[in-house]
Design a protein around this motif. Structure first.
Motif, PDB file in Angstrom:
ATOM      1  N   ILE A 119      45.834  29.390  44.949  1.00  0.00           N
ATOM      2  CA  ILE A 119      44.421  30.868  46.167  1.00  0.00           C
ATOM      3  C   ILE A 119      44.242  31.606  44.716  1.00  0.00           C
ATOM      4  O   ILE A 119      42.341  32.057  45.757  1.00  0.00           O
ATOM      5  CB  ILE A 119      45.426  31.369  46.572  1.00  0.00           C
ATOM      6  CG1 ILE A 119      46.338  31.007  47.872  1.00  0.00           C
ATOM      7  CG2 ILE A 119      45.284  32.877  47.128  1.00  0.00           C
ATOM      8  CD1 ILE A 119      47.087  30.669  48.857  1.00  0.00           C
ATOM      9  N   ALA A 120      44.268  31.516  43.600  1.00  0.00           N
ATOM     10  CA  ALA A 120      43.651  32.741  42.695  1.00  0.00           C
ATOM     11  C   ALA A 120      42.418  32.492  42.628  1.00  0.00           C
ATOM     12  O   ALA A 120      41.415  32.800  42.276  1.00  0.00           O
ATOM     13  CB  ALA A 120      44.816  32.822  41.291  1.00  0.00           C
ATOM     14  N   GLN A 138      40.781  29.615  44.074  1.00  0.00           N
ATOM     15  CA  GLN A 138      40.283  30.237  44.999  1.00  0.00           C
ATOM     16  C   GLN A 138      38.936  30.871  45.918  1.00  0.00           C
ATOM     17  O   GLN A 138      37.721  31.524  45.798  1.00  0.00           O
ATOM     18  CB  GLN A 138      40.126  29.778  46.916  1.00  0.00           C
ATOM     19  CG  GLN A 138      39.751  30.038  48.140  1.00  0.00           C
ATOM     20  CD  GLN A 138      41.038  29.241  49.363  1.00  0.00           C
ATOM     21  OE1 GLN A 138      42.110  29.220  49.447  1.00  0.00           O
ATOM     22  NE2 GLN A 138      40.820  29.692  50.017  1.00  0.00           N
ATOM     23  N   TYR A 139      39.635  32.690  45.338  1.00  0.00           N
ATOM     24  CA  TYR A 139      39.052  33.870  45.776  1.00  0.00           C
ATOM     25  C   TYR A 139      39.234  33.746  44.534  1.00  0.00           C
ATOM     26  O   TYR A 139      38.182  35.566  44.093  1.00  0.00           O
ATOM     27  CB  TYR A 139      40.262  34.363  46.083  1.00  0.00           C
ATOM     28  CG  TYR A 139      40.770  33.833  47.137  1.00  0.00           C
ATOM     29  CD1 TYR A 139      39.922  34.759  48.021  1.00  0.00           C
ATOM     30  CD2 TYR A 139      41.992  33.836  47.866  1.00  0.00           C
ATOM     31  CE1 TYR A 139      40.230  34.830  49.905  1.00  0.00           C
ATOM     32  CE2 TYR A 139      42.003  33.136  49.462  1.00  0.00           C
ATOM     33  CZ  TYR A 139      41.363  34.035  49.775  1.00  0.00           C
ATOM     34  OH  TYR A 139      41.780  34.396  51.242  1.00  0.00           O
ATOM     35  N   GLY A 140      38.034  33.822  43.133  1.00  0.00           N
ATOM     36  CA  GLY A 140      37.572  33.745  41.948  1.00  0.00           C
ATOM     37  C   GLY A 140      38.344  34.602  41.046  1.00  0.00           C
ATOM     38  O   GLY A 140      37.509  35.513  40.509  1.00  0.00           O
ATOM     39  N   GLU A 141      39.442  34.301  41.300  1.00  0.00           N
ATOM     40  CA  GLU A 141      40.233  35.295  39.511  1.00  0.00           C
ATOM     41  C   GLU A 141      40.312  34.793  38.225  1.00  0.00           C
ATOM     42  O   GLU A 141      40.906  35.593  37.792  1.00  0.00           O
ATOM     43  CB  GLU A 141      41.544  35.483  40.143  1.00  0.00           C
ATOM     44  CG  GLU A 141      41.922  36.476  41.773  1.00  0.00           C
ATOM     45  CD  GLU A 141      42.798  36.300  42.453  1.00  0.00           C
ATOM     46  OE1 GLU A 141      43.888  37.234  41.559  1.00  0.00           O
ATOM     47  OE2 GLU A 141      43.629  36.757  43.395  1.00  0.00           O
ATOM     48  N   TYR A 154      35.479  27.824  40.241  1.00  0.00           N
ATOM     49  CA  TYR A 154      36.205  27.849  41.426  1.00  0.00           C
ATOM     50  C   TYR A 154      36.699  26.018  41.803  1.00  0.00           C
ATOM     51  O   TYR A 154      37.456  26.254  42.449  1.00  0.00           O
ATOM     52  CB  TYR A 154      35.415  28.089  42.300  1.00  0.00           C
ATOM     53  CG  TYR A 154      35.268  29.865  43.047  1.00  0.00           C
ATOM     54  CD1 TYR A 154      35.844  30.555  42.920  1.00  0.00           C
ATOM     55  CD2 TYR A 154      33.903  29.643  42.292  1.00  0.00           C
ATOM     56  CE1 TYR A 154      34.536  31.942  43.788  1.00  0.00           C
ATOM     57  CE2 TYR A 154      33.135  30.962  42.218  1.00  0.00           C
ATOM     58  CZ  TYR A 154      34.142  32.007  42.942  1.00  0.00           C
ATOM     59  OH  TYR A 154      33.457  33.486  43.169  1.00  0.00           O
TER      60      TYR A 154
END
Length: 68
Positions: free
Chosen positions: A31-32, A34-37, A46
């Motif tokens: 998730i991190a 995927q969301y560009g963190e 990504y």
């Protein structure tokens, strides 16, 4: 800065985040990413299965991991 020694030629980004203790689970790592963190060598990346190699820098939520 965390120095992380990779065994072998590379470690997938998701596994690195988990092994370095930056996330609790692989799902959280996905998730991190995927969301560009996650920043890879200074650029947001990504790719969940990105092959991180010795000499690379990964940044996540203010913590930098130097892969050695």
């Amino acid at each position: 800065m965390i120095e992380f020694k990779v065994d072998g030629d590379y470690i997938p980004m998701i596994q690195l985040l988990k092994a370095a203790g930056l996330v609790q689970t692989g799902g959280e790592a996905q998730i991190a990413v995927q969301y560009g963190e996650v920043s890879y060598n200074g650029t947001i990346d990504y790719r969940k299965r990105l092959k991180v190699k010795a000499g690379d820098l990964v940044e996540f939520r203010g913590t930098t991991v130097k892969v050695i």
